[in-house]
Scaffold this motif. Structure first.
Motif, short mmCIF file in Angstrom:
data_model
loop_
_atom_site.label_atom_id
_atom_site.label_comp_id
_atom_site.label_asym_id
_atom_site.label_seq_id
_atom_site.Cartn_x
_atom_site.Cartn_y
_atom_site.Cartn_z
N ARG A 141 -49.25 -5.56 36.80
CA ARG A 141 -48.02 -6.29 36.48
C ARG A 141 -48.16 -7.73 36.92
O ARG A 141 -48.53 -8.01 38.07
CB ARG A 141 -46.82 -5.64 37.16
N ILE A 142 -47.84 -8.66 36.02
CA ILE A 142 -47.99 -10.09 36.32
C ILE A 142 -46.78 -10.86 35.79
O ILE A 142 -45.91 -10.30 35.12
CB ILE A 142 -49.28 -10.67 35.71
N ASN A 143 -46.75 -12.15 36.10
CA ASN A 143 -45.76 -13.09 35.55
C ASN A 143 -44.34 -12.57 35.76
O ASN A 143 -43.58 -12.38 34.80
CB ASN A 143 -46.04 -13.33 34.06
N GLY A 144 -44.03 -12.36 37.01
CA GLY A 144 -42.68 -11.87 37.33
C GLY A 144 -42.42 -10.48 36.80
O GLY A 144 -41.27 -10.14 36.48
N ASN A 145 -43.47 -9.70 36.67
CA ASN A 145 -43.38 -8.31 36.21
C ASN A 145 -42.97 -8.20 34.74
O ASN A 145 -42.48 -7.16 34.30
CB ASN A 145 -42.40 -7.51 37.08
N THR A 146 -43.18 -9.28 33.97
CA THR A 146 -42.81 -9.26 32.56
C THR A 146 -43.99 -8.95 31.64
O THR A 146 -43.79 -8.70 30.45
CB THR A 146 -42.20 -10.61 32.14
N GLU A 147 -45.20 -8.99 32.18
CA GLU A 147 -46.40 -8.77 31.37
C GLU A 147 -47.38 -7.89 32.13
O GLU A 147 -47.25 -7.66 33.34
CB GLU A 147 -47.08 -10.10 31.03
N ARG A 148 -48.39 -7.41 31.39
CA ARG A 148 -49.50 -6.66 31.97
C ARG A 148 -50.76 -7.49 31.83
O ARG A 148 -51.03 -8.04 30.76
CB ARG A 148 -49.69 -5.32 31.28
N LEU A 149 -51.55 -7.55 32.89
CA LEU A 149 -52.75 -8.38 32.89
C LEU A 149 -53.68 -7.98 31.74
O LEU A 149 -54.05 -6.82 31.61
CB LEU A 149 -53.48 -8.24 34.23
N ASN A 159 -45.72 -5.24 23.72
CA ASN A 159 -47.12 -5.15 24.11
C ASN A 159 -47.92 -4.55 22.96
O ASN A 159 -47.54 -3.52 22.38
CB ASN A 159 -47.28 -4.26 25.34
N ILE A 160 -49.04 -5.18 22.63
CA ILE A 160 -49.88 -4.68 21.54
C ILE A 160 -50.83 -3.64 22.11
O ILE A 160 -51.97 -3.92 22.49
CB ILE A 160 -50.61 -5.84 20.84
N THR A 161 -50.34 -2.43 22.19
CA THR A 161 -51.06 -1.29 22.75
C THR A 161 -50.88 -0.09 21.81
O THR A 161 -49.98 -0.08 20.96
CB THR A 161 -50.51 -0.92 24.13
N PRO A 162 -51.70 0.94 21.95
CA PRO A 162 -51.55 2.14 21.11
C PRO A 162 -50.19 2.82 21.27
O PRO A 162 -49.76 3.55 20.37
CB PRO A 162 -52.68 3.05 21.59
N ASP A 163 -49.53 2.58 22.39
CA ASP A 163 -48.20 3.16 22.56
C ASP A 163 -47.21 2.58 21.57
O ASP A 163 -46.22 3.24 21.20
CB ASP A 163 -47.69 2.89 23.98
N ASN A 164 -47.45 1.35 21.14
CA ASN A 164 -46.50 0.65 20.29
C ASN A 164 -46.97 0.43 18.85
O ASN A 164 -46.14 0.22 17.97
CB ASN A 164 -46.17 -0.72 20.90
N LEU A 222 -50.67 -12.20 41.79
CA LEU A 222 -50.40 -11.64 40.47
C LEU A 222 -48.99 -11.96 39.98
O LEU A 222 -48.74 -12.02 38.78
CB LEU A 222 -50.63 -10.13 40.49
N GLU A 223 -48.09 -12.19 40.89
CA GLU A 223 -46.71 -12.52 40.51
C GLU A 223 -46.68 -13.76 39.64
O GLU A 223 -45.86 -13.87 38.71
CB GLU A 223 -45.88 -12.74 41.78
N ASN A 224 -47.59 -14.70 39.91
CA ASN A 224 -47.60 -15.96 39.17
C ASN A 224 -48.79 -16.08 38.21
O ASN A 224 -49.10 -17.17 37.72
CB ASN A 224 -47.60 -17.13 40.14
N ALA A 225 -49.46 -14.95 37.95
CA ALA A 225 -50.53 -14.94 36.95
C ALA A 225 -49.92 -14.91 35.56
O ALA A 225 -48.81 -14.41 35.36
CB ALA A 225 -51.42 -13.73 37.17
N ILE A 226 -50.65 -15.45 34.58
CA ILE A 226 -50.14 -15.45 33.20
C ILE A 226 -51.26 -15.07 32.23
O ILE A 226 -52.44 -15.28 32.51
CB ILE A 226 -49.57 -16.83 32.79
#
Length: 686
Positions: A141-149, A159-164, A222-226
Motif C-alpha cells: 500500500r502506497i500514496n496514502g493507502n490509495t494505490e498498490r505499488l 486497479n488494472i488487475t485480473p480481479d477487475n 511507502l506512505e509517500n511513494a507514488i
C-alpha cells in the motif's frame, strides 16, 4: 589475470576460483535434457575474473542492479515462484544489509558464493556477504493507502488487475520490478528517491522516498511513494509499455527504457522487401501488424487455424498481451468486457472479440527512452525521446559528452543502435527540441567471423546513418496515427461488416493483413520506397513524407538498408559514470544463436547459447567500432561441472565506479545442477 577457457575449466574447474561447490545430488529440481548444441571452442571463457555474489530465489530473475555511493548493492527480485517460502514468494526490491563493495582498488571485498544446494537455499536470496533486506514488495500500500505499488489504474481509479478486468496481460500485476536508480536529495547521498521500473503492460515506474540511518540501513517511506503511471503527465503522454532496464542520466535523472517486444513487423531475418517481392506476408509477417486487432495476442492461434500445417511463428505476437489493458488505462470503454469491474465474477470473467472503437493506444507511442525530468518534483515530468528510435529497448547508456547514446534492443534478430544529438541533450530548454542523428551498425568483418568461436573474434563495424530529425518532428509524425482503433482494423481490411458477422470479418481482416500488411499504419510500400530513396539519394535525400520511416519503424528500416540486425537478445549496455575516451562500454548479448550463428545472417559465428559480454573502447568522439568478447557463456550441452559456475544468458549489466561489472542472469538451466539465476561480479583484465 587468468583467462578461463573450456580446456582449463575441464582440467581444474573454475569452481575453485568462484568459491563454488558442485553437488551431484540435485534436490527438488526437475531434470531436463539440454538443447542440442555443438561444443564451441573457448566456451565458456572469461578475460579477467568472475565471482558469484548472489543467487536469487527460485523462479526469479536478477534485475535492476544498483550500487549506492557507499558501496551497498541493491537489486529487484523479479517474478519469483509463488511456491517459495515467504518472503521470497513475492517480487520486491531489496538491498544487502551489512555489506559494501570496496572501491579502493583492492577488489577483495568478498569471497565467491557457492551454488545453491538444498531446497531451502534454492527458495531464498543468498549472498556472499550481507543479508538481502526488502525495501518494498509488490502491491504494498502506497500514496496514502490509495494505490498498490507497481499497479496501474484506469482514469477513474480502478486497479488494472485480473480481479477487475478480463483479458491477456503481460505478467502478473506488479510481479516484474526491474531497473532501479537512486536520485539523491542531499549531498551525503543518504536521502532521496528510488525509481523502479515495472515490466508490465500498461507499464509503470514507481518513485519511493528512501533514507539511510547512521548504521547504514535503508528505510522506505511507502506512505509517500507514488506510481508515476497514475499521474496526469504520464497519462497525457500515453503511458508506457514493458518498462525494463534503464539508467541514470549525466544530468541526474531516471531514464526508463520501454522494452516493446511487439514492434517487429517482419519475423526474424526477413525484410519488408521480402514481403513486397513475394506479394504476401505468409511466413514473414511479424506481430506489430496485428496491433489493433481485437484480442491481438490471439493472432498466433488464429494463424495456426487459418493456415494449418503451413502456419508460422509470428514474432512478437505474445508481447501484444496487456495491450487492451493499456486501452483501459487510457480511458477506453470496456466494450469487450462481459461485465463491469464492480459486478464481475469468476463465472463471467472473459474478454470478448468486440472491437474497441473509442480510445486505443497508438503503436508508435511505445518503445522509447523515457526521461523523468525534475525527478524530485511533487509530480515528475516525463519526456519520451522519440528521436532516438523505436525498439524493444533494454537500456540506454548516455555518454559523458551528453550527446552520444547507445541502446540495445532485446529479442531475436534485433539491433544495437546509436544516437548522436547535435548539442548536449540537457542543454535544450525544451526536450522536444532535442535534435540528432540515428545510426544502426554494419559488421564489416563478417567473412572473418564465419564459423569461428565468439571468444576468438572481435566484431568490427561501422555505423549507418538512418536519419536526422528533431524530437518534436517525430512526435508530429506519430500523432498522425493517434485516432486508429480496433474498429479501423476491421473496417479497413474486411469485406464483411463486422457488426453483421464478427467472426467472418475478423478472419477476412487477419488474412488480408497477412497478404498486404496493416494499412492503418506505415505501409510496406512506404518502407521499401524509403529504402530505395536512401540508396539513391542518401539518408537526408528522401522525400519529406518518408523521413518518419527510420524513427517509427527503426528495425524494419535498418534491415532494409543492410544493417546488421541479427543480435539475439541484446540485453544491456553500460559504462562507468563519467566515462571518457579510452574507457570501456559493455554490451550484453544474452544468447549468441539464431541469426548471428545460422546460415541466414551475415555474421554466422559459432553458436553459444549461453551468451556473450562484449566491451568496446570509447574513441575520441565517443564512437565505438570494435566489440571485444570478454565473457563467453557455456554451450547448452555443457555438463554441470562447467555450466554451474559460468555466466549464462546475461541480462542487466551495471558498471561500478571501480570498473567492475555486475552481471545479472536470466538463465535457462542448460546442464546446471540448479535452476536459480545469479548475480556475478566481473573484474576486467587490466
Amino acid at each position: 589475470m587468468v583467462e578461463f577457457t573450456r580446456r582449463k575449466l575441464m582440467a581444474t574447474s573454475v569452481a575453485a576460483t568462484l568459491g563454488a561447490s558442485v553437488s551431484s545430488n540435485v534436490i527438488g529440481i526437475e531434470s531436463t535434457e539440454p538443447p542440442e548444441d555443438d561444443d564451441t571452442p573457448s566456451a565458456p571463457y572469461v578475460k579477467g575474473s568472475l565471482k558469484r555474489f548472489s543467487s536469487t530465489a527460485f523462479g526469479a530473475e536478477v534485475t535492476g542492479p544498483f550500487v549506492f555511493e557507499d558501496g551497498t548493492p541493491l537489486y529487484s527480485l523479479q517474478h519469483p515462484s509463488r511456491d517459495n517460502p515467504a518472503p521470497y514468494n513475492r517480487s520486491g526490491i531489496g538491498y544487502f544489509e551489512g555489506f559494501r563493495f570496496s572501491m579502493d582498488g583492492r577488489n577483495d571485498d568478498f569471497s565467491g558464493l557457492s551454488t545453491p544446494q538444498t531446497n531451502e537455499e534454492k527458495g531464498m536470496v543468498r549472498s556472499a556477504s550481507g543479508e538481502f533486506t526488502f525495501l518494498a514488495r509488490e502491491e504494498d500500500r502506497i500514496n496514502g493507502n490509495t494505490e498498490r505499488l507497481g499497479v496501474t489504474q484506469t482514469p477513474d481509479g480502478w486497479n488494472i488487475t485480473p480481479d477487475n478486468f478480463a483479458g491477456t496481460q503481460y505478467g502478473d500485476p506488479a510481479s516484474n520490478p526491474d531497473c532501479n536508480q537512486f536520485i539523491p536529495t542531499d549531498e551525503e547521498g543518504t536521502e532521496g528517491f528510488l525509481f523502479t521500473n515495472w515490466e508490465n503492460s500498461p507499464g509503470n515506474v514507481s518513485r519511493i522516498p528512501i533514507s539511510q540511518d547512521e548504521d547504514g540501513g535503508w528505510t522506505a517511506d511507502l506512505e509517500n511513494a507514488i506510481n508515476l503511471a497514475n499521474t496526469e503527465p504520464m497519462r497525457e503522454l500515453g503511458g508506457t509499455r514493458i518498462n525494463c532496464y534503464g539508467d541514470r542520466s549525466p544530468w541526474n535523472t531516471m531514464i526508463s527504457a520501454e522494452e516493446n517486444y511487439a514492434q517487429p513487423r517482419v519475423s526474424l531475418t526477413a525484410t519488408v522487401g521480402d514481403i513486397v517481392e513475394k506479394g504476401s506476408g505468409k511466413n514473414l509477417i511479424g506481430g506489430c501488424q496485428f496491433w489493433n486487432r481485437p484480442n491481438p495476442s490471439g493472432i498466433q492461434e488464429a494463424i495456426d487455424e487459418y493456415y494449418g500445417d503451413e502456419s508460422w511463428g509470428v514474432q512478437g505476437y505474445w508481447a501484444l498481451t496487456g495491450l487492451e489493458f493499456l486501452a483501459y488505462y487510457l480511458g477506453a470503454e470496456r466494450i469487450d468486457q462481459t461485465a463491469s469491474p464492480v459486478d464481475q465474477s469468476a463465472e463471467d470473467e472473459r474478454n470478448t472479440m468486440n472491437p474497441i472503437g473509442d480510445v486505443y493506444p497508438n503503436p508508435y507511442r511505445y518503445g522509447y527512452f523515457v526521461d523523468f525530468r525534475e525527478p524530485t518534483a511533487e509530480t515528475p515530468e516525463p519526456i519520451k525521446y522519440y528521436v532516438m528510435g523505436r525498439a524493444s529497448w533494454e537500456s540506454p547508456d548516455i555518454q559523458s559528452d551528453k550527446r552520444t547514446v547507445y541502446g540495445c534492443s532485446d529479442g531475436d534478430s534485433k539491433g544495437i543502435y546509436k544516437f548522436v544529438a547535435d548539442e548536449e541533450i540537457d542543454g535544450y530548454c525544451d526536450p522536444m527540441n532535442v535534435t540528432g542523428t540515428l545510426y544502426a551498425p554494419k559488421v564489416t568483418n563478417a567473412d572473418a567471423a564465419k564459423k569461428n568461436p565468439p571468444a576468438d573474434v572481435n566484431l568490427e563495424f561501422e555505423w549507418l546513418e538512418l536519419g536526422h530529425a528533431a524530437n518534436y518532428e517525430v512526435e508530429k509524425w506519430i500523432a498522425e496515427y493517434d485516432d486508429v482503433t480496433q474498429v479501423d482494423y476491421l473496417d479497413t481490411h474486411a469485406d464483411t461488416d463486422w457488426e453483421d458477422d464478427l467472426d467472418t470479418a475478423l478472419e477476412e481482416a487477419d488474412t488480408e493483413v497477412v497478404e498486404n500488411g496493416n494499412r492503418n499504419y506505415i505501409t510496406n510500400e512506404e518502407i521499401v520506397e524509403w529504402a530505395e530513396q536512401y540508396e539513391n539519394e542518401g539518408p537526408n535525400g528522401v522525400d519529406e513524407e518518408l523521413r518518419k520511416v527510420p524513427f517509427l519503424e527503426t528495425r524494419a528500416a535498418a534491415k532494409e538498408v543492410g544493417a546488421t540486425i541479427e543480435f539475439n537478445k541484446a540485453e544491456g549496455v553500460d559504462s562507468v559514470d563519467g566515462a571518457q575516451p579510452g574507457d570501456y562500454i559493455y554490451f550484453a548479448i544474452s544468447a549468441l544463436n539464431d541469426a548471428l550463428a545460422d546460415t541466414l545472417g551475415d555474421v554466422r559465428l559459432d553458436r553459444v547459447d549461453g551468451g556473450v559480454v562484449y566491451r568496446a573502447e570509447l574513441e575520441d568522439d565517443y564512437n565505438v567500432s570494435t566489440l571485444e568478447p570478454v565473457i563467453v557463456g557455456p554451450d547448452a550441452s555443457d555438463p554441470a561441472d562447467i555450466a554451474d559456475d559460468a555466466l549464462i544468458n546475461v541480462d542487466n549489466i551495471y558498471v561500478m565506479d571501480d570498473g567492475r561489472v555486475l552481471c545479472c542472469e536470466d538463465a535457462d538451466k542448460f546442464g546446471r545442477s540448479y535452476s536459480n539465476d545469479c548475480l556475478y561480479v566481473y573484474e576486467p583484465d587490466k
